[in-house]
Design a protein around this motif. Sequence first.
Motif, mmCIF file in Angstrom:
data_model
loop_
_atom_site.group_PDB
_atom_site.id
_atom_site.type_symbol
_atom_site.label_atom_id
_atom_site.label_comp_id
_atom_site.label_asym_id
_atom_site.label_seq_id
_atom_site.Cartn_x
_atom_site.Cartn_y
_atom_site.Cartn_z
ATOM 1 N N LEU A 22 35.680 22.488 38.599
ATOM 2 C CA LEU A 22 34.341 22.952 38.269
ATOM 3 C C LEU A 22 34.261 23.424 36.824
ATOM 4 N N LEU A 23 35.340 24.018 36.323
ATOM 5 C CA LEU A 23 35.351 24.497 34.942
ATOM 6 C C LEU A 23 35.268 23.355 33.925
ATOM 7 N N GLN A 24 35.565 22.147 34.361
ATOM 8 C CA GLN A 24 35.421 20.983 33.477
ATOM 9 C C GLN A 24 33.974 20.542 33.324
ATOM 10 N N ASP A 27 28.236 22.445 32.072
ATOM 11 C CA ASP A 27 26.797 22.175 32.070
ATOM 12 C C ASP A 27 26.213 22.240 33.477
ATOM 13 N N GLN A 28 27.087 22.230 34.495
ATOM 14 C CA GLN A 28 26.636 22.279 35.884
ATOM 15 C C GLN A 28 27.012 23.570 36.594
ATOM 16 N N TYR A 29 28.210 24.102 36.274
ATOM 17 C CA TYR A 29 28.738 25.202 37.075
ATOM 18 C C TYR A 29 29.364 26.304 36.233
ATOM 19 N N GLU A 30 29.162 27.541 36.683
ATOM 20 C CA GLU A 30 29.933 28.690 36.241
ATOM 21 C C GLU A 30 30.870 29.064 37.379
ATOM 22 N N VAL A 31 32.077 29.455 37.049
ATOM 23 C CA VAL A 31 33.068 29.780 38.074
ATOM 24 C C VAL A 31 33.366 31.267 38.062
ATOM 25 N N ARG A 32 33.189 31.898 39.215
ATOM 26 C CA ARG A 32 33.645 33.266 39.421
ATOM 27 C C ARG A 32 34.903 33.181 40.272
ATOM 28 N N ALA A 33 36.039 33.440 39.663
ATOM 29 C CA ALA A 33 37.330 33.273 40.315
ATOM 30 C C ALA A 33 37.743 34.574 40.988
ATOM 31 N N LEU A 34 37.904 34.538 42.309
ATOM 32 C CA LEU A 34 38.265 35.732 43.076
ATOM 33 C C LEU A 34 39.774 35.796 43.248
ATOM 34 N N THR A 35 40.338 36.956 42.957
ATOM 35 C CA THR A 35 41.775 37.146 43.096
ATOM 36 C C THR A 35 42.071 38.627 43.312
ATOM 37 N N ALA A 47 40.773 32.415 33.124
ATOM 38 C CA ALA A 47 39.847 33.085 32.212
ATOM 39 C C ALA A 47 39.776 32.346 30.882
ATOM 40 N N LYS A 48 40.916 31.867 30.407
ATOM 41 C CA LYS A 48 40.943 31.115 29.141
ATOM 42 C C LYS A 48 40.167 29.811 29.254
ATOM 43 N N LEU A 49 40.094 29.266 30.459
ATOM 44 C CA LEU A 49 39.338 28.030 30.679
ATOM 45 C C LEU A 49 37.843 28.287 30.840
ATOM 46 N N GLY A 50 37.481 29.579 30.919
ATOM 47 C CA GLY A 50 36.063 29.920 31.007
ATOM 48 C C GLY A 50 35.619 30.575 32.291
ATOM 49 N N ALA A 51 36.548 30.847 33.200
ATOM 50 C CA ALA A 51 36.170 31.475 34.468
ATOM 51 C C ALA A 51 35.907 32.970 34.272
ATOM 52 N N GLU A 52 35.000 33.487 35.084
ATOM 53 C CA GLU A 52 34.815 34.929 35.209
ATOM 54 C C GLU A 52 35.761 35.376 36.314
ATOM 55 N N VAL A 53 36.801 36.085 35.958
ATOM 56 C CA VAL A 53 37.814 36.488 36.931
ATOM 57 C C VAL A 53 37.474 37.885 37.450
ATOM 58 N N VAL A 54 37.359 38.012 38.776
ATOM 59 C CA VAL A 54 37.026 39.300 39.373
ATOM 60 C C VAL A 54 38.030 39.649 40.464
ATOM 61 N N ARG A 55 38.281 40.940 40.595
ATOM 62 C CA ARG A 55 39.182 41.402 41.638
ATOM 63 C C ARG A 55 38.434 41.454 42.960
ATOM 64 N N ALA A 56 39.033 40.899 43.997
ATOM 65 C CA ALA A 56 38.423 40.951 45.320
ATOM 66 C C ALA A 56 39.505 40.859 46.387
ATOM 67 N N ASP A 57 39.524 41.841 47.262
ATOM 68 C CA ASP A 57 40.396 41.843 48.429
ATOM 69 C C ASP A 57 39.521 41.462 49.620
ATOM 70 N N LEU A 58 39.794 40.320 50.233
ATOM 71 C CA LEU A 58 38.929 39.818 51.301
ATOM 72 C C LEU A 58 38.935 40.698 52.539
ATOM 73 N N THR A 59 39.885 41.633 52.619
ATOM 74 C CA THR A 59 39.893 42.551 53.762
ATOM 75 C C THR A 59 38.937 43.721 53.553
ATOM 76 N N VAL A 60 38.389 43.843 52.348
ATOM 77 C CA VAL A 60 37.500 44.966 52.009
ATOM 78 C C VAL A 60 36.081 44.437 51.853
ATOM 79 N N PRO A 61 35.207 44.647 52.823
ATOM 80 C CA PRO A 61 33.858 44.068 52.761
ATOM 81 C C PRO A 61 33.099 44.376 51.479
ATOM 82 N N SER A 62 33.225 45.599 50.955
ATOM 83 C CA SER A 62 32.491 45.941 49.733
ATOM 84 C C SER A 62 32.984 45.136 48.542
ATOM 85 N N ASP A 63 34.284 44.857 48.487
ATOM 86 C CA ASP A 63 34.831 43.995 47.431
ATOM 87 C C ASP A 63 34.191 42.614 47.484
ATOM 88 N N VAL A 64 34.144 42.063 48.686
ATOM 89 C CA VAL A 64 33.659 40.695 48.846
ATOM 90 C C VAL A 64 32.162 40.618 48.531
#
Length: 309
Positions: A22-24, A27-35, A47-64
């Motif tokens: 998607l990062l390629q 013109d079509q997509y922005e990527v929010r990378a969850l980790t 992040a260097k490729l253009g992703a918005e990197v965000v912290r998210a623990d899938l076990t924590v509903p508020s994070d997600v």
Amino acid sequence: MVKRIAVCGATGNQGGSVAKLLLQHPDQYEVRALTRDPASATAQDLAKLGAEVVRADLTVPSDVKAALKDCWGVFGVTNFYDPKIKDDPGSEERQGKNLVDAALAAGAECFVWSTLPSSRKISGGRLVSRIYEGKYQVDDYIRETGLPAVFLYTGNFYENMVYRSHMVYHPDKDLVEFRQPIVKETTQLAMLYVEKDLSGITKAIFDKWGSRKDELNHQYLYCTNARLTPLDITASVKKITGKECVYTALPTTNVPDRDIMFQLYNELGMYGTKEIPDENVLKLGVQLHGIDDFVRSKLAPHLGLPVIA
């Protein structure tokens, strides 16, 4: 309009392949990378490729919920080998449902969910692997909530030959050994080149959602390109590299649920009599890649072997 896509597991095999493709197409997509670890080298590479990197623990509903806010689409995946899931298998279902709830709260228009069928149902309760039992329950939840979604049935990853060291070159013998637990040399495995095909199918869904939503919504797509035996794979290695390749079936993975999963493949295969490749995947215009493609592009370079065919 550029669409923002939240990609789960963005530093892993599945999510990483989707994020990078998607990062390629900025013109079509922005990527929010969850980790869980935005400071990791893999996350920083995204992040260097253009992703918005965000912290998210899938076990924590508020994070997600925070991570999916303002996202048009979501690529959702859970990892059975995540320690939180291995120590508590029920966590996989909860993580998936947290993703669904957050996608609904965000008003996401397209949720692509990487899933598997129930081993209990496939085997009549005889061969039950927890690897198969968390994801399909999220499928039911997606349908119950009415979240707009597509279900992707994955398969056996070609990449495991590299990432799990299933393929080893022995210079002293000048041969390649394909070592895999449990699986018989004649067992047909539904194979998937994640980097090329899972990513390509996911992007095609996002691309065509506007015009084909009614057709795609809650549809199951089988992402595998072919059923291959270990002997088919060794034959490809010999053809592409010129090196002899032998198969060794190891006695165990040392992970009981994986042992059960592989025995399920030996006895019942994957996906029954479903025709592979899936005609509905081909209708998306995705060019699927096979074992020869993988050996040429990934395996041979990884093993330091020539490509002669």
